[in-house]
Design a protein around this motif. Structure first.
Motif, PDB file in Angstrom:
ATOM      1  N   LYS A 219       0.823  -1.211   0.000  1.00 14.19           N
ATOM      2  CA  LYS A 219       0.000   0.000   0.000  1.00 14.19           C
ATOM      3  C   LYS A 219       0.856   1.259   0.000  1.00 14.19           C
ATOM      4  O   LYS A 219       0.558   2.241  -0.701  1.00 14.19           O
ATOM      5  N   GLU A 220       1.919   1.233   0.801  1.00 14.00           N
ATOM      6  CA  GLU A 220       2.792   2.412   0.875  1.00 14.00           C
ATOM      7  C   GLU A 220       3.506   2.658  -0.444  1.00 14.00           C
ATOM      8  O   GLU A 220       3.657   3.814  -0.872  1.00 14.00           O
ATOM      9  N   LEU A 221       3.952   1.608  -1.103  1.00 12.60           N
ATOM     10  CA  LEU A 221       4.595   1.781  -2.407  1.00 12.60           C
ATOM     11  C   LEU A 221       3.610   2.313  -3.438  1.00 12.60           C
ATOM     12  O   LEU A 221       3.952   3.170  -4.258  1.00 12.60           O
ATOM     13  N   VAL A 222       2.380   1.806  -3.403  1.00 15.31           N
ATOM     14  CA  VAL A 222       1.352   2.307  -4.320  1.00 15.31           C
ATOM     15  C   VAL A 222       1.078   3.781  -4.036  1.00 15.31           C
ATOM     16  O   VAL A 222       0.941   4.598  -4.960  1.00 15.31           O
ATOM     17  N   ARG A 223       1.029   4.152  -2.767  1.00 12.64           N
ATOM     18  CA  ARG A 223       0.704   5.527  -2.392  1.00 12.64           C
ATOM     19  C   ARG A 223       1.818   6.505  -2.720  1.00 12.64           C
ATOM     20  O   ARG A 223       1.563   7.633  -3.176  1.00 12.64           O
ATOM     21  N   LEU A 224       3.058   6.068  -2.520  1.00  8.36           N
ATOM     22  CA  LEU A 224       4.173   6.996  -2.620  1.00  8.36           C
ATOM     23  C   LEU A 224       4.904   6.970  -3.954  1.00  8.36           C
ATOM     24  O   LEU A 224       5.639   7.905  -4.280  1.00  8.36           O
ATOM     25  N   SER A 225       4.720   5.914  -4.745  1.00  5.89           N
ATOM     26  CA  SER A 225       5.467   5.802  -5.996  1.00  5.89           C
ATOM     27  C   SER A 225       4.564   6.033  -7.194  1.00  5.89           C
ATOM     28  O   SER A 225       3.339   6.099  -7.072  1.00  5.89           O
ATOM     29  N   SER A 226       5.203   6.141  -8.355  1.00  4.60           N
ATOM     30  CA  SER A 226       4.447   6.301  -9.607  1.00  4.60           C
ATOM     31  C   SER A 226       4.317   4.970 -10.343  1.00  4.60           C
ATOM     32  O   SER A 226       3.827   4.935 -11.480  1.00  4.60           O
ATOM     33  N   VAL A 242      -6.435   3.768  -2.933  1.00  5.65           N
ATOM     34  CA  VAL A 242      -5.606   4.971  -2.944  1.00  5.65           C
ATOM     35  C   VAL A 242      -6.281   6.019  -3.815  1.00  5.65           C
ATOM     36  O   VAL A 242      -6.588   5.785  -4.983  1.00  5.65           O
ATOM     37  N   SER A 243      -6.527   7.209  -3.266  1.00 10.44           N
ATOM     38  CA  SER A 243      -7.339   8.224  -3.945  1.00 10.44           C
ATOM     39  C   SER A 243      -6.651   8.862  -5.144  1.00 10.44           C
ATOM     40  O   SER A 243      -7.315   9.359  -6.050  1.00 10.44           O
TER      41      SER A 243
END
Length: 280
Positions: A219-226, A242-243
């Motif tokens: 989840k964090e990689l999806v949220r913070l990366s492209s 993730v919005s």
């Protein structure tokens, strides 16, 4: 003759002396001596060579120790197997080819069978199919019904796969894509996702998948990366999506499965309460 006497006999053989065995067994030496005398009477033979100051196993006693070990091992196996059998009677084992159908099925099972323990695993399709046919599992979840008269198949849920990308991604404006269109993309992927793993790797053989074992890390990689990732409609319902992502439908038929709950026909009565809920 009883189990306690056999345990005492083995302890004497292990400790070499009656006094050491009695200390280990937390009984008095005279009590242990009387117990061994009773064992000898029951067997109709002597197991020890006795002198004024010592007692030692004789040749017959050594043979008796080997038999005692065999008996105790058998009793132990009997106890363990009975406990495991009783546990299995109270356990409902489920194997699914994907995670999300379990989110639908397990609450239904818990409600229908509150006294049972429910175990679940996620495997690929051949493993799930083989497992239900070999009676390793009582319930299987597959993306198709089984064409076999020994089994009953009931519709459980549908799931639809999406390619999740940030707004600036070149595919963000596409109304839908096929998996082969994504071949070569570096993509985030969760581990232990059953048949989704085989499907994405088969359709995207030239892609590099960054696989995460922990949902939080993913989840964090999806949220913070492209980096793009995959998500399903059931996963978005189950968890917060993730919005800042755009979800592009995957058009492959295999990426939009209808999942079936499959049981042995002879277990229809056992799972009647579950089947009533599935057929509501």
């Amino acid at each position: 003759m009883n189990i306690t006497q056999l345990e005492q006999l083995i302890e004497i053989a292990k400790r070499k002396t009656l006094s050491a065995a009695a200390e280990s067994l937390h009984i008095s030496q005279p009590a242990l001596s009387r117990s061994m005398q009773k064992l000898e009477n029951d067997l109709g033979t002597t197991l020890f060579d006795r002198t004024k100051n010592s007692i030692q196993l004789n040749e017959t006693g050594e043979v008796a120790v080997k038999y005692a070990e065999t008996v105790l091992n058998t009793v132990s196996n009997m106890r363990n197997n009975i406990i495991e059998f009783e546990k299995k009677k109270r356990t409902i084992s489920v194997c699914s080819c994907a995670p999300a159908p379990l989110w639908r099925l397990l609450p239904l099972l818990s409600t229908a069978y509150p006294a049972s323990t429910i175990s679940s695993e996620i495997k690929n399709i051949p493993q799930v199919l083989n497992g239900i046919k070999e009676s390793q599992y009582q319930i299987a979840i597959l993306p198709q019904a089984i064409d076999d008269n020994e089994f009953l198949s009931f519709k459980l849920c549908e799931e639809h796969l999406f390619f999740s990308v940030p707004p600036a991604h070149p595919l963000a404006a596409y109304p839908g894509v096929y998996l082969h269109d994504l071949n070569g993309e570096t993509t985030l992927l969760m581990s232990n996702i059953g048949f989704w793993h085989e499907l994405t790797h088969e359709k995207m053989p030239d892609s590099y998948f960054i696989v995460q074992d922990k949902a939080y890390d993913h989840k964090e990689l999806v949220r913070l990366s492209s980096l793009p990732s995959f998500v399903t409609d059931l996963a978005m319902e189950h968890e917060k999506s993730v919005s800042n992502r755009i979800q592009i439908p995957i058009l492959d038929q295999e990426a939009n499965p209808q999942f079936y709950c499959i049981i042995h026909r002879n277990q229809k009565k056992q799972f009647a309460a579950l089947l009533d809920k599935l057929c509501d």
